[in-house]
Motif scaffolding. Structure first.
Motif, mmCIF file in Angstrom:
data_model
loop_
_atom_site.group_PDB
_atom_site.id
_atom_site.type_symbol
_atom_site.label_atom_id
_atom_site.label_comp_id
_atom_site.label_asym_id
_atom_site.label_seq_id
_atom_site.Cartn_x
_atom_site.Cartn_y
_atom_site.Cartn_z
ATOM 1 N N TRP A 331 0.818 -1.218 0.000
ATOM 2 C CA TRP A 331 0.000 0.000 0.000
ATOM 3 C C TRP A 331 0.854 1.272 0.000
ATOM 4 C CZ3 TRP A 331 -4.151 1.889 -1.734
ATOM 5 C CH2 TRP A 331 -4.735 3.041 -1.212
ATOM 6 N N ASP A 361 -2.468 -4.941 -1.758
ATOM 7 C CA ASP A 361 -3.518 -4.115 -1.135
ATOM 8 C C ASP A 361 -4.512 -3.644 -2.194
ATOM 9 O OD1 ASP A 361 -4.650 -1.759 0.649
ATOM 10 O OD2 ASP A 361 -3.408 -2.974 1.981
ATOM 11 N N ASP A 362 -5.212 -2.583 -1.886
ATOM 12 C CA ASP A 362 -6.291 -2.032 -2.709
ATOM 13 C C ASP A 362 -5.828 -1.765 -4.149
ATOM 14 O OD1 ASP A 362 -8.598 -0.810 -3.476
ATOM 15 O OD2 ASP A 362 -8.515 0.797 -1.993
ATOM 16 N N TRP A 406 -6.127 -7.791 -0.494
ATOM 17 C CA TRP A 406 -7.035 -6.877 0.209
ATOM 18 C C TRP A 406 -8.436 -6.957 -0.359
ATOM 19 C CZ3 TRP A 406 -10.094 -2.892 -1.528
ATOM 20 C CH2 TRP A 406 -10.442 -1.860 -0.652
ATOM 21 N N ARG A 438 -15.781 8.693 1.102
ATOM 22 C CA ARG A 438 -14.701 8.083 0.316
ATOM 23 C C ARG A 438 -15.263 7.513 -0.994
ATOM 24 N NH1 ARG A 438 -10.307 3.238 0.633
ATOM 25 N NH2 ARG A 438 -8.464 4.504 0.447
ATOM 26 N N LYS A 471 -6.784 -9.443 3.826
ATOM 27 C CA LYS A 471 -6.986 -8.240 4.652
ATOM 28 C C LYS A 471 -8.392 -7.720 4.367
ATOM 29 C CE LYS A 471 -5.111 -3.513 5.123
ATOM 30 N NZ LYS A 471 -4.042 -2.629 4.639
ATOM 31 N N ASP A 473 -10.978 -4.971 4.864
ATOM 32 C CA ASP A 473 -11.026 -3.551 5.222
ATOM 33 C C ASP A 473 -12.470 -3.053 5.289
ATOM 34 O OD1 ASP A 473 -10.070 -0.999 5.750
ATOM 35 O OD2 ASP A 473 -8.975 -0.788 3.857
ATOM 36 N N ASN A 475 -14.087 1.051 5.202
ATOM 37 C CA ASN A 475 -13.598 2.429 5.219
ATOM 38 C C ASN A 475 -14.625 3.531 5.377
ATOM 39 O OD1 ASN A 475 -10.595 2.551 4.882
ATOM 40 N ND2 ASN A 475 -11.088 1.126 3.250
ATOM 41 N N CYS A 521 -9.405 -4.777 9.293
ATOM 42 C CA CYS A 521 -8.918 -3.409 9.126
ATOM 43 C C CYS A 521 -10.153 -2.547 8.969
ATOM 44 C CB CYS A 521 -8.052 -3.350 7.863
ATOM 45 S SG CYS A 521 -7.488 -1.698 7.428
ATOM 46 N N GLY A 523 -9.978 1.267 7.844
ATOM 47 C CA GLY A 523 -9.245 2.517 7.662
ATOM 48 C C GLY A 523 -8.198 2.631 8.754
ATOM 49 N N GLY A 524 -7.567 1.507 9.072
ATOM 50 C CA GLY A 524 -6.710 1.422 10.256
ATOM 51 C C GLY A 524 -7.517 0.810 11.379
ATOM 52 N N TRP A 540 -5.415 -4.476 11.704
ATOM 53 C CA TRP A 540 -4.503 -3.362 11.391
ATOM 54 C C TRP A 540 -4.784 -2.263 12.407
ATOM 55 C CZ3 TRP A 540 -0.100 -2.147 10.042
ATOM 56 C CH2 TRP A 540 0.267 -0.982 9.374
ATOM 57 N N ASP A 543 -3.789 3.344 10.589
ATOM 58 C CA ASP A 543 -3.115 3.738 9.343
ATOM 59 C C ASP A 543 -1.880 4.572 9.637
ATOM 60 O OD1 ASP A 543 -4.576 2.445 7.474
ATOM 61 O OD2 ASP A 543 -5.723 4.183 6.797
HETATM 62 C C1 DGJ Z 1 -7.414 1.772 4.499
HETATM 63 C C2 DGJ Z 1 -6.434 0.842 5.123
HETATM 64 O O1 DGJ Z 1 -6.293 1.120 6.476
HETATM 65 C C3 DGJ Z 1 -5.101 0.948 4.397
HETATM 66 O O2 DGJ Z 1 -4.164 0.132 5.015
HETATM 67 C C4 DGJ Z 1 -5.321 0.550 2.973
HETATM 68 O O3 DGJ Z 1 -5.671 -0.793 2.899
HETATM 69 C C5 DGJ Z 1 -6.391 1.420 2.348
HETATM 70 N N1 DGJ Z 1 -7.589 1.422 3.120
HETATM 71 C C6 DGJ Z 1 -6.711 0.950 0.961
HETATM 72 O O4 DGJ Z 1 -7.769 1.622 0.409
#
Ligand code: DGJ
Length: 726
Positions: A331, A361-362, A406, A438, A471, A473, A475, A521, A523-524, A540, A543
């Motif tokens: 990432w 990742d993404d 991801w 987002r 992973k 996520d 967000n 995860c 966004g962290g 995670w 971030d």
């Molecule tokens: C948020 C995550 O916390 C990051 O590590 C990463 O994976 C991004 N999203 C990707 O969009």
């Protein structure tokens, strides 16, 4: 030996595992009131509820001494207790009174299943199930209290049942209430924001309400479902304290109310704001499990108990108690700008460094070159990966690395084939414009077709990629609450049904791929809670990958979560979140406080840096099990000093790893001594790097010499082993 005994003459139930006791008394023979929770007692001879009434509660006349004055186990709205209660229900005639009287109890080995909810396993446990009943309406509540042999945690949960003949609407369903005798405590909460999650905040209790909570639909960056009450002066190693953690990932309330008698009432559970749940005759609602830990040996004692709970009874899957691969994630190396060749160059270099798992990742799916499209379209982007996930994975596997990727399964981009085909699959409020965040919308996981779609497409991608790691996520939070699926009268159930839907798809997917390591995860650290941890053994943490910020975040997170749960990576400098430059050794030492990996472009590292990284990886592999599963002790707080220090003692007590980080390099400082803890005072320990030998007593009572400060964000690590002679 767990002991749950009742004393009919004194109307008491006493739960104990030999180290802690929890005592419930039945006021007037029927209202469960709280008598005691703390260090194990032989017995309770006296059940006077002293502070509130000064009288033996078995002789109370409830007209004269209303429930308002009693420390209750399950206070309800509308029948004498004028404080906020734990449960609230509206009957078919619109009234809300409930008079819950104890009608029955039973003791079970293990613990009851909580349908649809994550919860701890019941091996080595016994449970008291206390049934209360409101005779007029037929509403019943089961209060569950579980005690384990091997940890000083009590799990509490509640089940509300409608045994009447008309519907009942539950307006509030918290998981537990604990009414304490006084309020002479400090309150610790862990609030924050994106990139600075779980700030350690301590202040004395005051009269009125205080605590923590969220209405965001997730446990959130801003709040965390974890509270601590500690007696003033309680330290890491001494003093009395209590920790309260909820096994729930959605909106929650964690409140402490200090009442007219300066007594504290602690309650936690599903956020009652914007919540209601209708129970038809015969239906029930189960509240998530909460864990209550009591320690007479400071905050460190809470960490010990929660670690025993998490490793012994909560985390699941092949990786729950084992080593995990050292990973590299692309990432921060590439963001969305990669192609197969770039990824392979990162993987090749990472392999040379001693990394074991490559994580994509993404940006690998749909046509996702930025965060403005394609969520929901879990098909390979052949522009970037001409041979798809499968082709990339084969090449990575051929290098001798594991492969992971991801996903963000709970979301949909308005610019996606999924959204074009199913515009009604997202959470939305009728015809109002859909509020993006987002550039994305939240899928309506109350819908079975959405849950099936997620399960099928994510499972297909895992199979296609022959993945070793995923992973997961998430967000954005939920707003504009509404659903094309749920009828209007059930819209207030949506935030809870959404999280139950998340748990269902997570459970289906993780169960289908037991060999895969899942990392959560949001966004962290936006959904860093015990509910998600019970399904995925690591998350995670934030971030924010800056070493000093991570010292703060990991230090506060460690009160509840062990290092095995905290995703932590070495990233590039200047740091992408803070712009700060810290030494590679410090970044590595801090990442070793968690699951350890890299989030940088290794092709840009110097030969010296690669060589140093090989050393860190060797060290981590050698020490990983001790760091993950040993006893974690906080030594110096970055919230109180410009230093941060912690240590781990291996499960067999033979090895100890110590890390100390300075924030500011300051000239002409006198070398300090860092007092260690948890060692054997009669043994000697050898520093495996320098060969220096110290007595365990010397290290704990005098301290480990740190020598001088070496500059901003510098760090020292010590790896100590008991000498054989000891
Ligand atoms: C948020 C995550 O916390 C990051 O590590 C990463 O994976 C991004 N999203 C990707 O969009």
């Amino acid at each position: 030996m767990i002991h749950i005994s009742s004393d009919a003459a004194r109307h008491c139930i006493h739960l104990s595992n030999g180290r802690v006791s929890y005592v419930i008394h039945f006021a007037a023979g029927r209202y469960p009131v709280h008598i005691y929770w703390g260090k194990a007692l032989r017995d309770v001879q006296d059940n006077t509820v002293v502070r509130r009434t000064g009288r033996k509660s078995s002789t109370l006349d409830l007209n004269e001494t209303p429930l308002d004055r009693l420390p209750q186990e399950c206070p309800v709205f509308g029948c004498g207790d004028m404080r906020e209660g734990m449960l609230q229900a509206r009957h078919a005639d619109g009234t809300e009174a409930l008079e819950l009287r104890a009608v029955n109890y039973r003791v079970e080995d293990g613990k009851p299943e909580l349908p649809g909810l994550p919860s701890a396993r019941g091996e080595g446990a016994r449970t008291l199930v206390l049934t209360l009943r409101d005779e007029a309406s037929g509403v019943e509540a089961d209060l569950n209290y579980t005690l384990w042999e091997d940890t000083d945690v009590i799990a509490r949960s509640a089940v509300i049942r409608n045994t009447g003949s008309t519907p009942v609407t539950v307006e509030k369903a918290l998981s537990f209430c604990l009414d304490l005798e006084d309020s002479d405590y400090d309150l610790l909460t862990f609030q924050g924001a994106w990139a600075r999650e779980r700030e350690w905040t301590r202040r004395p209790l005051v009269m009125g309400d205080q605590g923590n909570g969220t209405v965001r639909g997730a446990s959130s960056h801003q709040a965390n479902p974890f509270l601590v009450l500690s007696r003033p002066g309680c330290t890491e190693e001494a003093g009395e304290c209590m920790g309260f953690a909820l096994c729930w990932s959605g909106s929650f309330l964690a409140n402490v109310h200090v009442d007219q008698f300066r007594a504290a009432r602690v309650m936690m559970g599903i956020q009652p704001f914007d919540f209601s749940w209708t129970l038809g005759p015969g239906e029930s609602f189960t509240c998530p499990e909460a864990y209550l830990a009591w320690s007479g040996e400071g905050l460190g004692g809470l960490t010990d108990s929660f670690r025993a709970l998490i490793h012994g009874h909560l985390t699941t899957g092949a990786y729950a108690r084992t080593e995990r691969p050292i990973l590299i994630n692309n990432w921060e190396a590439t963001y969305f700008g990669f192609d197969e060749e770039k990824l392979l160059s990162i993987a090749r270099k990472a392999k040379e460094m001693g990394v074991e798992l490559f994580v994509l990742d993404d940006g690998w799916f749909g046509k996702r070159d930025s965060d403005n499209c394609s969520l929901g379209d879990w098909t390979d982007d052949l522009r970037k990966l001409p041979h798809g996930l499968k082709g990339l994975s084969e090449k990575i596997h051929a290098m001798g690395l594991k492969f992971g990727f991801w996903v963000e399964p709970e979301m949909v981009s308005p610019d996606s084939d999924l959204y074009r085909a199913h515009p009604d699959w997202c959470i939305h409020a009728g015809n109002r414009p859909r509020l993006e965040n987002r550039n994305q919308l939240v899928l309506d996981l109350t819908r079975p077709d959405v849950r099936d779609y997620i399960t099928e497409t994510i499972s297909a991608a895992i199979r296609r990629a022959d993945a070793d790691y995923v992973k997961w996520d998430m967000n954005r939070n939920i707003n504009m609450i509404g659903s094309a699926y749920l009828p209007p009268e059930k819209i207030r159930e949506l935030p809870v049904r959404y999280i139950l839907g998340v748990y269902e798809v997570m459970r289906r997917i993780t169960a289908a791929f037991p060999q895969v390591l899942f990392e959560s995860c949001a966004g962290g650290g936006g959904r860093f809670d015990l509910g998600i941890l019970s399904l995925m053994p690591q998350g995670w943490t934030s971030d924010d990958t800056d070493a000093w910020m991570r010292c703060r975040i990991q230090y506060s997170t460690s009160l509840l979560f062990p290092p095995s749960a905290m995703g932590a990576h070495v990233s590039a400098v200047p740091n992408h979140q803070t712009g700060r430059v810290s030494p590679l050794a410090t970044r590595a030492a801090v990442a070793m406080g968690g699951t350890f990996g890299y989030e940088l472009d290794p092709t840009k590292l110097s030969d010296e840096e690669i060589e140093a990284i090989r050393g860190y990886n060797r060290r981590f592999r050698d020490w990983q099990k001790d760091l993950f599963y040993g006893r974690f002790l906080r030594l110096r707080s970055p919230y109180e000093t410009d230093e941060c220090a912690w240590m781990t003692v291996s499960p067999d007590g033979k090895r100890a790893a110590v890390t100390h980080v300075y924030r500011d390099g300051s000239p002409n400082e006198i070398p300090g001594l860092l007092r260690l803890r948890g060692l054997d005072p009669d043994a000697d320990y050898r520093d495996t790097d320098t060969g220096a030998v110290y007595g365990g007593d010397e290290l704990m009572y005098r301290g480990l010499p740190l020598y001088g400060r070496q500059g901003d964000y510098s760090c020292r690590q010590f790896f100590l082993e008991k000498t054989e002679e000891a």
